[in-house]
Design an enzyme around this catalytic site. Sequence first.
Site, PDB file in Angstrom:
ATOM      1  NE  ARG A  46      -4.047  -1.690   2.302  1.00 39.91           N
ATOM      2  CZ  ARG A  46      -5.089  -1.679   1.475  1.00 39.91           C
ATOM      3  NH1 ARG A  46      -5.230  -0.717   0.599  1.00 39.91           N
ATOM      4  NH2 ARG A  46      -5.997  -2.619   1.547  1.00 39.91           N
ATOM      5  N   GLY A  59      -6.710  -0.278  -6.819  1.00 42.01           N
ATOM      6  CA  GLY A  59      -7.908   0.514  -6.527  1.00 42.01           C
ATOM      7  C   GLY A  59      -7.632   2.004  -6.571  1.00 42.01           C
ATOM      8  CG  ASP A  60      -9.856   5.869  -4.616  1.00 42.07           C
ATOM      9  OD1 ASP A  60     -10.462   6.156  -5.656  1.00 42.07           O
ATOM     10  OD2 ASP A  60      -9.678   6.655  -3.662  1.00 42.07           O
ATOM     11  N   GLY A  61      -6.281   4.356  -4.641  1.00 46.24           N
ATOM     12  CA  GLY A  61      -4.945   4.917  -4.383  1.00 46.24           C
ATOM     13  C   GLY A  61      -3.987   4.582  -5.516  1.00 46.24           C
ATOM     14  CG  ASP A 118     -14.334  -2.863  -0.538  1.00 48.98           C
ATOM     15  OD1 ASP A 118     -14.323  -4.065  -0.204  1.00 48.98           O
ATOM     16  OD2 ASP A 118     -13.815  -1.961   0.142  1.00 48.98           O
ATOM     17  CG  MET A 172     -13.071  -7.274   3.492  1.00 52.63           C
ATOM     18  SD  MET A 172     -11.612  -7.562   2.540  1.00 52.63           S
ATOM     19  CE  MET A 172     -10.424  -7.719   3.873  1.00 52.63           C
TER      20      MET A 172
HETATM   21  O1  F6P Z   1      -9.086  -3.601  -0.999  1.00 47.84           O
HETATM   22  C1  F6P Z   1     -10.170  -3.126  -0.240  1.00 47.84           C
HETATM   23  C2  F6P Z   1     -10.194  -3.801   1.095  1.00 47.84           C
HETATM   24  O2  F6P Z   1     -10.428  -5.168   0.960  1.00 47.84           O
HETATM   25  C3  F6P Z   1     -11.219  -3.140   2.005  1.00 47.84           C
HETATM   26  O3  F6P Z   1     -12.458  -3.719   1.975  1.00 47.84           O
HETATM   27  C4  F6P Z   1     -10.581  -3.268   3.348  1.00 47.84           C
HETATM   28  O4  F6P Z   1     -10.924  -2.173   4.178  1.00 47.84           O
HETATM   29  C5  F6P Z   1      -9.131  -3.203   3.079  1.00 47.84           C
HETATM   30  O5  F6P Z   1      -8.961  -3.653   1.764  1.00 47.84           O
HETATM   31  C6  F6P Z   1      -8.355  -3.991   4.085  1.00 47.84           C
HETATM   32  O6  F6P Z   1      -7.101  -4.293   3.587  1.00 47.84           O
HETATM   33  P1  F6P Z   1      -5.783  -4.577   4.464  1.00 47.84           P
HETATM   34  O7  F6P Z   1      -6.213  -5.357   5.641  1.00 47.84           O
HETATM   35  O8  F6P Z   1      -4.923  -5.326   3.515  1.00 47.84           O
HETATM   36  O9  F6P Z   1      -5.227  -3.253   4.791  1.00 47.84           O
END
Ligand code: F6P
Length: 429
Positions: free
Chosen positions: A147, A172-174, A203, A246
């Site tokens: 991330r 995703g978004d980021g 999601d 989730m």
């Molecule tokens: O990718 C989205 C997601 O699955 C969300 O639903 C959830 O909040 C997040 O990722 C949790 O991801 P991690 O536990 O890897 O930070």
Amino acid sequence: MPDNDLDFTIARLGECRIPSPMSGVRFTRDDERVLYHAQLGDLKAWIGKNADPPSMEAAGPRDKIFFDPSKITCGIVTCGGLCPGLNDVIRSIVLSLYHHYRVKKVYGFRYGYEGLVKRIGHKPLELTPDAVNRIHAIGGTVLGSSRGPQDPAEMVKTLTDLKVGILFAIGGDGTLRGAQKIAEEAGRQGLALSVIGIPKTIDNDVSYVQKTFGFETAVTEAKRATYAANVEAESARNGIGLVKLMGRDSGFIAAYSVLADSQVNFCLVPEVPFTLERFLAELQQRLEGRGHAVIVVAEGAGQDLMAKTAECDASGNIKYGDIGIYLRDAIKDHFKRIGMEVTLKYIDPSYMIRSVSANPHDSAFCLLMGHGAVHAGMSGRTNMVISFWNHQLTHVPISLAVSQRRKIDPEGVLWSSVLSSTGQPKDMR
Ligand code: F6P
């Protein structure tokens, strides 16, 4: 966004002058477009004005391409949380580049955008058809993921050093915001670098994308949890099955899981606020009437009921309180207080759902998304995502895809169907 402001124009690196090496396929013309609206009522305003209604470019192979396949090198990166189908998309991109365009060099960058920063030191993998041959059978991503953002200039430097012409960013978004920054930085430097996003979010919350890969598999897996919750609930006196799924800001997995397993009695999602008092009163009524209950709660639901934290994850998302545990304890406390004996079983299958490999329909979808992304990149399109809209693959500018999160409309057809399946009241505030 108001319809009048919708601009689906896709950025292009230049004119397509090179004949595509593909043969025997149906090429997509640049003027083939997919309508944004699907309802006649929405289209009428445009027909009245004698103007073209908003539409998206259709994805697909072009007969003339921008990049010379014999000279180009490509790169793939996967970022953010896991999602079923990541390996299918990687495989699809590699196979399409090799077999459709005869591109010889494809790098797989390790651990998200970290892999694009030289000083961090992750060496890219060389992805060949042999290397990706069987990866679709396994969950996760063979490239690894992480991330968080990295410096766009540093990432562009790595890409230019490796002579990468197209970067495929799966996330995703980021991730898509990061991809946008890379495309903008390359543009500033006058580089012919195409950046193509493949939206990935379990999601299913990317805007202007009606379905993201892995979502269907997630619902299939979630059904195993709701099934177990119902069996447990029905097998006990005043049995309660509570399942947390989730869904940070959008409750699509929860909503579709409820429709997939119509034994569920309460669906709690981030888009529809509720108070604990009303929810507990409804739950009590259900137990008094039917002797068991199944609840599905999305992770982002009811956040206003818990103490807020200022902590963020590496993606910059505020860390949410655990609504599953909170509800489990609140339900137990309530029934203890009123002296009603209940048996509650709590199931949180979140990471088990995220880590499975894609089901066949998702695999097919991933393959088509990967192909669409490759065709878009080879034609010199950039700063865009491959989207699925009105049952067709389309091109959408990244700026639109990240402009807002797609959410359940509490007044829309999906939520109305959920309510008619669960029988829960529309308003539990
Ligand atoms: O990718 C989205 C997601 O699955 C969300 O639903 C959830 O909040 C997040 O990722 C949790 O991801 P991690 O536990 O890897 O930070």
